[in-house]
Scaffold this active site. Sequence first.
Site, PDB file in Angstrom:
ATOM      1  CB  ILE A 105      -4.683  -1.531  -2.806  1.00 21.84           C
ATOM      2  CG1 ILE A 105      -5.336  -2.657  -2.128  1.00 21.84           C
ATOM      3  CG2 ILE A 105      -3.578  -0.865  -1.575  1.00 21.84           C
ATOM      4  CD1 ILE A 105      -4.162  -3.900  -2.433  1.00 21.84           C
ATOM      5  CB  SER A 106      -3.196   3.231  -2.400  1.00 26.39           C
ATOM      6  OG  SER A 106      -2.723   4.502  -2.286  1.00 26.39           O
ATOM      7  CD1 TRP A 107      -3.536   6.858  -8.585  1.00 23.43           C
ATOM      8  CD2 TRP A 107      -4.022   4.866  -9.459  1.00 23.43           C
ATOM      9  NE1 TRP A 107      -3.718   7.121 -10.035  1.00 23.43           N
ATOM     10  CE2 TRP A 107      -4.138   5.853 -10.338  1.00 23.43           C
ATOM     11  CE3 TRP A 107      -4.405   3.557  -9.723  1.00 23.43           C
ATOM     12  CZ2 TRP A 107      -4.707   5.548 -11.738  1.00 23.43           C
ATOM     13  CZ3 TRP A 107      -4.650   3.308 -11.285  1.00 23.43           C
ATOM     14  CH2 TRP A 107      -4.774   4.594 -12.114  1.00 23.43           C
TER      15      TRP A 107
END
Length: 268
Positions: A105-107
Amino acid sequence: MSSTASFSMIGGAGRRMRVGQWHPAPAKAAHNAPPLVILAGIGMNIEMLEPLACLLPERHIIGFDMPGIGQSPDPVFPYTIPQIAITLAAMLDQMKIDQVDLMGISWGGAVAQQFAFQHRARTGKLVLASTSAGGTMIPGNPSLLSHLLDPREYSAPKSLRRNLAMFYNGGGTERVSLNAATAPSVIGWTYQLTAFAGWSSAPFLPLLSVPVMIMADEDDHLIPVANGQLLHTLIPGAAIAISRGGGHLFMLSDPDRFTARLRNFLDD
């Protein structure tokens, strides 16, 4: 809300990180399904994954607090995304786990991409949500991005939830609960930012040979949906699912819909 995970500290490749596990021996395990490792976004502690883990009782779910995040100790030196991928592999060795499915997720999507490239034999399926290829990222809302640069805005309890609400919701019309969020350390936040700033997956994405699902939201103002479309273009055979109204953490603003799509991909 208290977490239903069990927690421990595990060392690997010169680092110690806090690990959370849900359903280590699922009563109705998916057929031959490996554990699902969920790698969260910047500053996100393990407890924030609780809504997703509870909706996947048939899976052994594993989450990690990155160095300086949640209850993991601060890193002594700055690290890179490839180094964190090596650390995760070493920790899985300690846990005696040979292969995993990965969701970033994201990073955390950066670490997931890197792990799938460095450790192909250990990667089953790969899910990339609200993430990008790093250095070739199409930037989001400048006012949101500018708030990432001062770690003191996230390490001070007084301003933590105000900033996280703006950052994590990232344009969605539905809201993400931040009750489980804990403040990262200044060093933890800073090193996460610097690790991502110097990283790009664009050169190796065409070489990925695992099944990949890309998930993005049209109302993500932090990592615009065009980044998911770019990943879809660069990764051979990747599938893509685009939602609307959830913002940057659409998987937490509507976990039921998200986990339904996730389960269909993982179990296919």
